[in-house]
Design an enzyme around this catalytic site. Sequence first.
Site, PDB file in Angstrom:
ATOM      1  N   GLY A  20       0.762  -1.240   0.000  1.00 48.89           N
ATOM      2  CA  GLY A  20       0.000   0.000   0.000  1.00 48.89           C
ATOM      3  C   GLY A  20       0.790   1.285   0.000  1.00 48.89           C
ATOM      4  N   GLY A  21       2.091   1.227  -0.258  1.00 48.67           N
ATOM      5  CA  GLY A  21       2.903   2.430  -0.172  1.00 48.67           C
ATOM      6  C   GLY A  21       3.518   2.897  -1.473  1.00 48.67           C
ATOM      7  CB  SER A  22       5.178   2.047  -4.090  1.00 48.13           C
ATOM      8  OG  SER A  22       5.117   0.628  -4.162  1.00 48.13           O
ATOM      9  CG  ASP A  68       9.489 -10.927   1.759  1.00 49.16           C
ATOM     10  OD1 ASP A  68       8.518 -11.188   1.033  1.00 49.16           O
ATOM     11  OD2 ASP A  68      10.633 -11.369   1.538  1.00 49.16           O
ATOM     12  CG  ASN A  95      -2.116  -3.312  -4.519  1.00 51.46           C
ATOM     13  OD1 ASN A  95      -2.410  -3.051  -5.686  1.00 51.46           O
ATOM     14  ND2 ASN A  95      -0.994  -2.873  -3.955  1.00 51.46           N
ATOM     15  CB  SER A 147      -3.224  -8.838 -13.936  1.00 54.54           C
ATOM     16  OG  SER A 147      -2.680  -8.311 -15.128  1.00 54.54           O
ATOM     17  CE1 TYR A 160       1.601  -9.895 -11.836  1.00 50.90           C
ATOM     18  CE2 TYR A 160       0.880  -9.962 -14.134  1.00 50.90           C
ATOM     19  CZ  TYR A 160       0.873  -9.351 -12.893  1.00 50.90           C
ATOM     20  OH  TYR A 160       0.130  -8.209 -12.694  1.00 50.90           O
ATOM     21  CB  ALA A 163      -0.099 -15.957  -9.871  1.00 50.45           C
ATOM     22  CE  LYS A 164      -1.439 -10.269 -10.126  1.00 54.38           C
ATOM     23  NZ  LYS A 164      -1.924  -9.645  -8.874  1.00 54.38           N
TER      24      LYS A 164
END
Length: 256
Positions: A20-22, A68, A95, A147, A160, A163-164
Site C-alpha cells: 500500500g505504499g507505492s 515481505d 494488492n 490482472s 505471473y 497466478a493472476k
Amino acid sequence: MTEYATFHDLAGQSVFITGGGSGIGASLTEGFLAAGAHVSFVQRSDATEFCDRMEREHANRPHFMKCDITDVDHLKSCMDEAADKFGAITVLVNNAANDTRHDTLDYSVEDWDWNHAVNLRPHFFTTQHVVPRMRAAGGGAIVNFSSASYGMGNAGYPAYVAAKAAILGLTRTHAREFGPDAIRVNALVPGWVLTDRQMDLWATEDSLREHLNGQCLKEHLVARDIVDATLFLASKASRMMTAQAMVVDGGVVFTG
C-alpha cells in the site's frame, strides 16, 4: 483523492492493504484515507515519507509495517497489529504483486514457487487470517487484485499470468465459502496501469501505442483510475455483489 464518488460508509472502517505504499497501492491507501477510513498497509520498502505526506494532506496517517509478504507468519502478525491499532479489519485489499518478466524455458521450480508466494499465496492466507474477526464484526469486504494480462493471453511472464488467473478462481470459491458470514469477496482486474515501475522498465513508444490501439477508450490508465472501483467494491454500495470480477482496463478484455 477522488473527484467522482464518496462512499460514506467507509469512514471509520479498518482497512488492510498489501503493497500500500507505492504504485497502485499508494493511490488505494490515499483513496481510503480521503474517505475517512483507518488504513494499515505492508510493504517491503520503507514508506515513512509517504505516510508523512498522507498525514499532512489528509490529517489521517496510515499505519505502515515493513513486511515481505512471502513470510506468511510475519504477514499475519502485521494483520494482528493492524487490528489492535484500528479494530477488526473489515476491508482487506490484496494488492501487492510482482510482474517481473521471465521465460518458461529457463524458469526454475524455485522461481515458480517464489512467484506464487508473492502473486497468489498471500491472497489465500490473508483471507484465512482475517475471516474470524470479520465474522465477529458482522461481515466485511475482500478485494483481490488480479490482472487483465491473463485475459489478454500475454506472453513474457507466464507464472505471473497463471497466478493472476488463479486469483479469479480463489475469489469465487471464497465468496461461496464466506458469503453466509456476510463477507463479500470480489476481484479487481486492472489493465496496463502506467505506474513509475511500468514506465521505467517496460513502457516504450511502440508498446504504448500498440496497447492504446487495443483499448476502446483512447487514454492510458494511471493508478488513480483504479481507486474508485476499489472503494466501490469495499463499500456497501456494492453490498449484494460478490464472486465477481470488475475489469478496469479501458476496454481491452471482457468478462461474461
